[in-house]
Write a protein that holds these residues in place. Structure first.
Motif, PDB file in Angstrom:
ATOM      1  N   TYR A 294      93.288  -6.282   4.879  1.00  0.00           N
ATOM      2  CA  TYR A 294      92.836  -6.623   6.284  1.00  0.00           C
ATOM      3  C   TYR A 294      93.155  -5.462   7.281  1.00  0.00           C
ATOM      4  N   THR A 340      95.727 -14.567   0.605  1.00  0.00           N
ATOM      5  CA  THR A 340      95.641 -15.032   1.903  1.00  0.00           C
ATOM      6  C   THR A 340      97.251 -15.479   2.370  1.00  0.00           C
ATOM      7  N   ARG A 342      97.281 -18.450   3.664  1.00  0.00           N
ATOM      8  CA  ARG A 342      97.417 -19.722   3.670  1.00  0.00           C
ATOM      9  C   ARG A 342      97.989 -20.145   2.140  1.00  0.00           C
ATOM     10  N   ASP A 348      98.539 -21.915  10.552  1.00  0.00           N
ATOM     11  CA  ASP A 348      97.845 -21.209  11.685  1.00  0.00           C
ATOM     12  C   ASP A 348      98.192 -21.433  13.056  1.00  0.00           C
ATOM     13  N   ARG A 381      94.287 -14.021  11.726  1.00  0.00           N
ATOM     14  CA  ARG A 381      93.333 -15.166  11.186  1.00  0.00           C
ATOM     15  C   ARG A 381      92.508 -14.687  10.022  1.00  0.00           C
ATOM     16  N   ASN A 382      92.478 -13.455  10.187  1.00  0.00           N
ATOM     17  CA  ASN A 382      91.589 -12.832   8.876  1.00  0.00           C
ATOM     18  C   ASN A 382      92.384 -13.105   7.641  1.00  0.00           C
ATOM     19  N   TYR A 384      94.560 -15.222   7.015  1.00  0.00           N
ATOM     20  CA  TYR A 384      94.699 -16.685   6.617  1.00  0.00           C
ATOM     21  C   TYR A 384      93.527 -17.124   6.125  1.00  0.00           C
ATOM     22  N   ASP A 385      92.419 -16.811   6.522  1.00  0.00           N
ATOM     23  CA  ASP A 385      91.009 -17.066   5.951  1.00  0.00           C
ATOM     24  C   ASP A 385      90.253 -16.405   4.725  1.00  0.00           C
ATOM     25  N   ARG A 387      89.130 -13.359   5.145  1.00  0.00           N
ATOM     26  CA  ARG A 387      87.987 -12.660   5.611  1.00  0.00           C
ATOM     27  C   ARG A 387      88.384 -11.267   5.751  1.00  0.00           C
TER      28      ARG A 387
END
Length: 391
Positions: A294, A340, A342, A348, A381-382, A384-385, A387
């Motif tokens: 990321y 991730t 997550r 989050d 956030r990236n 975690y998701d 992305r």
């Protein structure tokens, strides 16, 4: 390429005295004595202290006339409390040197105990002024790494959590470098595949971020690239075949190379990881591994040319920026690294607090693309998701 044992041995003097090779742990007592250490304390963690090779090392030291006390109250992501208790043990025992044995946590703890052993002030009373401590007051340290990741054995800094504010703090002193290193890859053969993977990715993160850092340091670039090549070739082997000494030796070398290279700088991977370790006690190498692609994608415009050069050096079939990303993603899948945050069970809901902490981390200032609170929050956030933005 497979090497026999004698080819894996070497005495190196860069950046400190390194006794490298299988079986070199038997030279520990002699190395301590050569440094004038007659009453060492061995700093390690509780898991290692229970292993036979630690007991055997202490017994061998004693047979060589070097009585050695073990202090093992060191947690993953060490804190000021670990340092304080270790200092008390050091002073009560009248010790005159330190054997720091283990991964980055015992190594960093041992180095800070050495730094503070003769100081009357408290650790945080000297915040920002540790570099002013006279070098001659720092106790000698012999570092014995048992993982291949942090490279703390050849570093002039240590990372300790300030429990008052739950923040990881980098403590630096030019004379914090251990006086000698016993780098015996046999000591890493007992690492689980999971720890082998996480610590190996830590070595990769050090090499990769050093290479990407903007500061001009061609020697650091060269060492970083060779370290990355070692990781690419040998980390999957070390994870799959834990007792392969050739793989273990090359990964131990790669970890040392990463720590030498990152004198050039680090970046947002570490800035994002440090708060996770301080707040959630996540394994540093594992969180580095998760953040890696990321941050690379975020840095793309600044590092694309370097990554193409790296791809050619690694002899990848395709050498564009995305091919480096694909190689890292494939490596992570092969060795079992989560994709991730997550999957690391990081909530989050705390990202705003973590991003605030990451903004003040010294490594954030070294990132090749400037990062602020909003950028770091988006990277959390990236990650975690899942992305992974590509241009």
């Amino acid at each position: 390429m497979s090497l026999d044992f004698h080819m894996l041995n070497g005495d190196w003097h860069f950046p400190t005295r390194i006794y490298f090779g299988p079986g070199r742990i038997t030279e520990l007592a002699a190395v301590c004595k050569s440094l004038g250490i007659t009453r060492p304390i061995l700093i390690t963690d509780a898991n290692l202290a229970a292993l036979p090779f630690v007991r055997d090392t202490v017994k061998h030291n004693e047979e060589c006339g070097l009585p050695t006390r073990v202090f093992s109250d060191v947690q993953s992501n060490p804190t000021d409390c670990n340092v304080e208790r270790g200092l008390a043990a050091f002073r009560q025992g009248g010790h005159n040197g330190i054997i720091a044995m283990g991964g980055g946590s015992p190594l960093d703890t041992g180095k800070i105990i050495a730094l503070m052993a003769r100081q009357s002030a408290e650790l945080w009373d000297l915040a920002g002024r540790w570099y002013q401590i006279p070098s001659e007051s720092i106790m000698p340290v012999v570092a014995v790494p048992t993982t291949a990741g942090t490279g703390s054995e050849v570093g002039r800094a240590a990372v300790i959590t300030d429990t008052r504010i739950q923040v990881k703090t980098i403590i630096f002193h030019a004379s914090l470098m251990p006086k000698a290193v016993i780098a015996d890859p046999v000591l890493t053969t007992g690492l689980s595949p999971q720890l082998t993977a996480a610590t190996g990715m830590d070595a990769l993160a050090h090499c990769l971020e050093a290479l990407c850092a903007s500061y001009y340091h061609p020697m650091g670039d060269g060492i970083a690239m060779e370290g990355i090549r070692y990781v690419r070739q040998w980390l999957p082997v070390a994870v799959r075949k834990g007792y392969d000494l050739t793989a273990r030796a090359h990964m131990m070398a790669a970890a040392t190379m990463g720590a030498v290279a990152f004198q050039k700088g680090l970046g947002a991977i570490h800035a994002l990881s440090h708060p996770l370790g301080a707040v959630y006690n996540t394994h540093h190498g594992l969180s580095n591994a998760v953040f890696m692609p990321y941050v690379m994608a975020f840095n793309r415009l600044a590092i694309e040319d370097k990554m193409q050069h790296l791809g050619r050096f690694l002899s990848l079939e395709k050498t564009a920026f995305d091919d480096i990303i694909d190689w890292i993603l494939e490596l992570r899948t092969t060795i079992g690294i989560p994709h991730t945050l997550r999957e690391l069970n990081i909530p989050d809901s705390k990202f705003t607090d973590l991003a605030t902490m990451a903004t003040t981390d010294p490594c954030a200032k070294e990132n090749p693309v400037p990062v602020d609170y909003e950028a770091l929050l988006q990277l959390y956030r990236n990650a975690y998701d899942g992305r992974l933005r590509r241009l």
